[in-house]
Structure formats: structure tokens, C-alpha cells
Design a protein around this motif. Structure first.
Motif, mmCIF file in Angstrom:
data_model
loop_
_atom_site.group_PDB
_atom_site.id
_atom_site.type_symbol
_atom_site.label_atom_id
_atom_site.label_comp_id
_atom_site.label_asym_id
_atom_site.label_seq_id
_atom_site.Cartn_x
_atom_site.Cartn_y
_atom_site.Cartn_z
ATOM 1 N N LEU A 244 0.849 -1.184 0.000
ATOM 2 C CA LEU A 244 0.000 0.000 0.000
ATOM 3 C C LEU A 244 0.886 1.235 0.000
ATOM 4 N N THR A 245 0.551 2.189 -0.844
ATOM 5 C CA THR A 245 1.329 3.417 -0.948
ATOM 6 C C THR A 245 0.397 4.623 -0.879
ATOM 7 N N VAL A 246 0.979 5.763 -0.558
ATOM 8 C CA VAL A 246 0.189 6.994 -0.508
ATOM 9 C C VAL A 246 -0.405 7.322 -1.883
ATOM 10 N N PRO A 247 0.352 7.220 -2.989
ATOM 11 C CA PRO A 247 -0.267 7.491 -4.294
ATOM 12 C C PRO A 247 -1.481 6.604 -4.571
ATOM 13 N N GLU A 248 -1.391 5.317 -4.178
ATOM 14 C CA GLU A 248 -2.507 4.409 -4.419
ATOM 15 C C GLU A 248 -3.711 4.791 -3.560
ATOM 16 N N LEU A 249 -3.475 5.124 -2.286
ATOM 17 C CA LEU A 249 -4.570 5.527 -1.408
ATOM 18 C C LEU A 249 -5.204 6.819 -1.884
ATOM 19 N N ALA A 250 -4.371 7.747 -2.353
ATOM 20 C CA ALA A 250 -4.907 9.009 -2.878
ATOM 21 C C ALA A 250 -5.752 8.773 -4.115
ATOM 22 N N ARG A 251 -5.321 7.819 -4.948
ATOM 23 C CA ARG A 251 -6.100 7.506 -6.151
ATOM 24 C C ARG A 251 -7.461 6.940 -5.777
ATOM 25 N N ASN A 268 -7.447 12.191 10.932
ATOM 26 C CA ASN A 268 -6.975 11.098 11.792
ATOM 27 C C ASN A 268 -5.841 11.467 12.729
ATOM 28 N N GLY A 269 -5.254 12.637 12.559
ATOM 29 C CA GLY A 269 -4.186 13.044 13.447
ATOM 30 C C GLY A 269 -2.878 12.310 13.234
ATOM 31 N N THR A 270 -2.715 11.651 12.105
ATOM 32 C CA THR A 270 -1.493 10.924 11.800
ATOM 33 C C THR A 270 -1.363 10.817 10.295
ATOM 34 N N SER A 271 -0.276 10.242 9.809
ATOM 35 C CA SER A 271 -0.071 10.089 8.373
ATOM 36 C C SER A 271 -0.691 8.783 7.875
ATOM 37 N N PRO A 272 -0.960 8.684 6.568
ATOM 38 C CA PRO A 272 -1.556 7.440 6.046
ATOM 39 C C PRO A 272 -0.716 6.206 6.335
ATOM 40 N N MET A 273 0.591 6.276 6.152
ATOM 41 C CA MET A 273 1.407 5.080 6.319
ATOM 42 C C MET A 273 1.596 4.704 7.786
ATOM 43 N N VAL A 276 -1.564 2.854 8.439
ATOM 44 C CA VAL A 276 -1.515 1.515 7.848
ATOM 45 C C VAL A 276 -0.668 0.592 8.719
ATOM 46 N N THR A 277 0.468 1.085 9.185
ATOM 47 C CA THR A 277 1.328 0.274 10.048
ATOM 48 C C THR A 277 0.592 -0.144 11.316
ATOM 49 N N ALA A 278 -0.143 0.796 11.927
ATOM 50 C CA ALA A 278 -0.896 0.474 13.144
ATOM 51 C C ALA A 278 -1.959 -0.583 12.872
ATOM 52 N N GLN A 279 -2.620 -0.505 11.723
ATOM 53 C CA GLN A 279 -3.649 -1.491 11.392
ATOM 54 C C GLN A 279 -3.024 -2.861 11.141
ATOM 55 N N ARG A 280 -1.848 -2.889 10.535
ATOM 56 C CA ARG A 280 -1.170 -4.164 10.298
ATOM 57 C C ARG A 280 -0.752 -4.820 11.614
ATOM 58 N N ILE A 281 -0.288 -4.018 12.539
ATOM 59 C CA ILE A 281 0.075 -4.564 13.848
ATOM 60 C C ILE A 281 -1.166 -5.103 14.549
ATOM 61 N N ALA A 282 -2.268 -4.339 14.499
ATOM 62 C CA ALA A 282 -3.511 -4.808 15.116
ATOM 63 C C ALA A 282 -3.966 -6.119 14.484
ATOM 64 N N ALA A 283 -3.810 -6.243 13.159
ATOM 65 C CA ALA A 283 -4.215 -7.463 12.470
ATOM 66 C C ALA A 283 -3.318 -8.643 12.833
ATOM 67 N N SER A 284 -2.095 -8.356 13.248
ATOM 68 C CA SER A 284 -1.169 -9.448 13.587
ATOM 69 C C SER A 284 -1.464 -10.067 14.945
ATOM 70 N N ALA A 301 1.710 -12.054 6.159
ATOM 71 C CA ALA A 301 0.248 -12.122 6.106
ATOM 72 C C ALA A 301 -0.408 -10.775 6.352
ATOM 73 N N VAL A 302 0.245 -9.896 7.113
ATOM 74 C CA VAL A 302 -0.358 -8.592 7.406
ATOM 75 C C VAL A 302 0.301 -7.460 6.625
ATOM 76 N N GLY A 303 1.205 -7.794 5.701
ATOM 77 C CA GLY A 303 1.676 -6.784 4.763
ATOM 78 C C GLY A 303 3.049 -6.202 5.006
ATOM 79 N N PHE A 304 3.808 -6.702 5.988
ATOM 80 C CA PHE A 304 5.171 -6.209 6.180
ATOM 81 C C PHE A 304 6.112 -6.920 5.209
ATOM 82 N N ASP A 305 7.107 -6.192 4.704
ATOM 83 C CA ASP A 305 7.983 -6.773 3.689
ATOM 84 C C ASP A 305 9.024 -7.721 4.255
ATOM 85 N N SER A 306 9.214 -7.703 5.587
ATOM 86 C CA SER A 306 10.166 -8.624 6.200
ATOM 87 C C SER A 306 9.835 -8.792 7.677
#
Length: 333
Positions: A244-251, A268-273, A276-284, A301-306
Motif C-alpha cells: 500500500l502506498t500513498v499514491p494508491e490511497l490518494a487515487r 486522523n491526526g497521523t499520516s496514512p502510512m 496503515v502500520t498500526a492497522q497491520r500490527i492490530a491485524a497481527s 500475512a499482514v503486509g510487512f515486507d520482512s
């Protein structure tokens, strides 16, 4: 948002929660505690839930609440002192004298090993009882300087939504009480149960960001752009495992990147990425609790590259490692 997480095992039986009611109290904070810990939970399939007791110094007395109504507590401070978790949702006057009877009850509860919790100005009661001495704590940003001045031995952090010091927990203003109560459920019963409670509450199970974003900031009216941002967030939640990237979310939001970043931060009081990181951690969390898959598979499974990136962000947010979290909250534990 980084919060201090102290690992605990889930309770084996019903856990008694006592909440303080007092004359002149605002009803919202009390309602939050009742909603989280006092409602029946048939959706949890018979899981032993909390036993809630509303307590007051004079249980036979009608207590006036802000808004022009009264309530009467069924229990006194003896029940509060004997509870497993004690919640103080505020005090009549921030910075003023705290009732000696309440101070004594809090000290007795703490000496017994009870978990003490404050919402908003309730931190003044915990500080008066001496249980915040030498500890980090928070309160509503309006009262942070006053708390620090009144109790210089307390390390007051005005920027976070809540602080977990193990047996003593404090939260910021009224809505942060929701975050802290859900955190208690998560610590006691795991992320999946906390997510179920949050869903019934119709709130996110974990909010990213601190209360600094609300200080002296006016809440603006909703605009058409907010619908686009909300749509992009819902779209992202269905695709967390994908890049997920900012350009894709903006599109997806049908906005320029610059406009999207501005409106996302305002909403939201924070940046998009970071979101996204917080949601991935919650999903983990449920994956760590409910399975034995290697950490690198959970990360993927939750979208981290490593696995290294996952561990870095997980540790920064949860203040523990994925392995330690699984050890504490996994089904085997």
C-alpha cells in the motif's frame, strides 16, 4: 502510538471491577466503564466476564450527575477496596483535596495487589494515594501541568492516550477512557475478544496517535473530502497484506497526493502510512495469539515486507516483541 504494555495472563474466572461514582460527576466516563465491563457478552460464547460494582462513599445517597439527573450506587468503598480492578473515572475538582476515605480505599486495594485505573482527572486521586510516585502517568491535557505541579514526584506525560505501568494505569480525557478500557480487555482476554467488544462499541480497537493532536485544535466540520479519505481507509483495511502506498490511497480517494495527505492528517491526526502500520500490527495480534506460524509468515500475512520490519514496528508500538507477545497471550499460555 507507542504505549507501555505489561504482559499478563488471562484470568481464569470472573474478575471484579469497581468504579467510583461521586456527586457532581460527568456521566460519560462512568458509562464507558459500565458499557465495557458491565454489559452481558453473549457474543463471546460463555467466556467468564467481569463482575461490575458501582461504588460511592455514601451508597445510600443520591448523587448528582452533570446534565440534571441523579444516580445511586449499590456499593460502598469497602467493595471498591476489595475489587480486582479499581477504576476512578474522575474527581470532583482537579487539583483539589481528595477524600481521605477514597485515598485509604485506594491504598488498601493497591496493597492487596489490585489493578488501579484512572480516566481523565481521576489521576489526581491515584496521585493523592501515592501510587503514582516515581511512575509515568497521564491525564487530560488541560490538567497535565496542574498534575505535574501538584505532584512533582509523578512523571506526567501529556501527549499519550494512556499509560500502562502494570498495576497502575492512567488515561487522558473522556474518550481515551474507551481506549484504556479496551486495552484492559485486550490484556486480560486477548486481541480477538477486545476487537469483538470494540465492534459492539462501534469504535476502533486501537487508535494511533496521542492526545497532542487535540490540544487547542478546533474540530472542523466534515467535508466531502472526508468521505474520500474514509473510503480509502476501508479499501486499505481489506488489502493490508498487499503493498500500500500513498499514491494508491490518494487515487482510491480520488484526490491529489498533497490534498490527500492534508485531509488524512486533519481527519486522523497521523499520516496514512503510520495508520496503515498500526492497522497491520492490530491485524497481527490474533494471528500471534491463535496460531503457531513463524513470525516471518505472520509479517507477510499482514503486509510487512520482512520479519525484521515487522519486529521493529511491533516493538515500537507494543513495547514488547512479537515472540514475547505470543508467549504471553497465545493459546498455549
Amino acid at each position: 502510538m507507542a504505549v507501555d504494555l505489561v504482559l499478563r495472563r488471562a484470568p481464569e474466572a470472573a474478575h471484579t471491577v469497581a468504579v467510583l461514582a461521586f456527586d457532581g460527576m460527568a456521566p460519560f466516563e462512568l458509562g464507558v466503564v459500565v458499557e465495557v465491563f458491565g454489559l452481558p457478552r453473549p457474543e463471546l460464547g460463555g467466556l467468564p466476564w467481569y463482575a461490575l460494582k458501582v461504588c460511592a462513599e455514601e451508597p445510600a445517597r443520591d448523587l448528582r450527575a452533570v446534565g440534571g439527573f441523579t444516580l445511586r450506587a449499590e456499593h460502598g468503598l469497602d467493595a471498591l477496596a476489595a475489587a480486582d480492578t479499581v477504576i476512578v473515572p474522575g474527581v470532583p475538582h482537579a487539583g483539589g483535596a481528595v477524600s481521605p476515605a477514597l485515598v485509604d480505599a485506594l491504598r488498601v486495594a493497591h496493597a492487596r495487589g489490585a489493578r488501579l485505573v484512572s480516566i481523565c482527572s481521576g489521576a489526581f486521586a491515584l496521585a493523592a494515594a501515592g501510587v503514582l510516585t516515581g511512575r509515568r502517568a497521564t491525564t487530560h491535557w488541560r490538567y497535565a501541568e496542574l498534575l505535574a505541579a501538584r505532584y512533582p514526584e509523578v512523571d506526567v506525560d501529556p501527549d499519550v492516550l494512556y499509560v500502562d505501568e502494570g498495576d497502575v494505569l492512567t488515561s487522558a480525557g473522556s474518550a481515551a477512557g474507551i481506549d484504556l478500557c479496551l486495552h484492559l480487555v485486550r490484556a486480560d482476554h486477548g486481541a480477538q475478544v477486545a476487537n469483538t467488544v470494540a465492534r459492539r462499541f462501534v469504535v476502533p480497537p486501537h487508535r494511533d496517535g496521542g492526545q497532542a493532536q487535540f490540544i487547542e485544535a478546533a474540530v472542523g466540520p466534515l467535508r466531502a473530502e472526508d468521505d474520500g479519505v474514509a473510503h480509502s481507509m476501508a479499501w486499505a483495511l481489506e488489502r493490508l497484506a498487499q503493498p500500500l502506498t500513498v499514491p494508491e490511497l490518494a487515487r482510491v480517494a480520488r484526490m491529489s497526493q498533497r490534498s490527500y495527505l492534508r485531509h488524512f492528517a486533519r481527519r486522523n491526526g497521523t499520516s496514512p502510512m503510520r495508520w496503515v502500520t498500526a492497522q497491520r500490527i492490530a491485524a497481527s495480534l490474533p494471528l500471534l495469539e491463535g496460531g503457531v506460524a513463524p513470525i516471518d509468515e505472520v509479517a507477510c500475512a499482514v503486509g510487512f515486507d520482512s520479519a525484521a520490519t515487522f519486529r521493529h514496528h511491533f516493538t515500537r508500538t507494543m513495547r514488547t516483541t512479537p515472540t514475547a507477545y505470543r508467549r504471553a497471550f497465545g493459546r498455549a499460555a
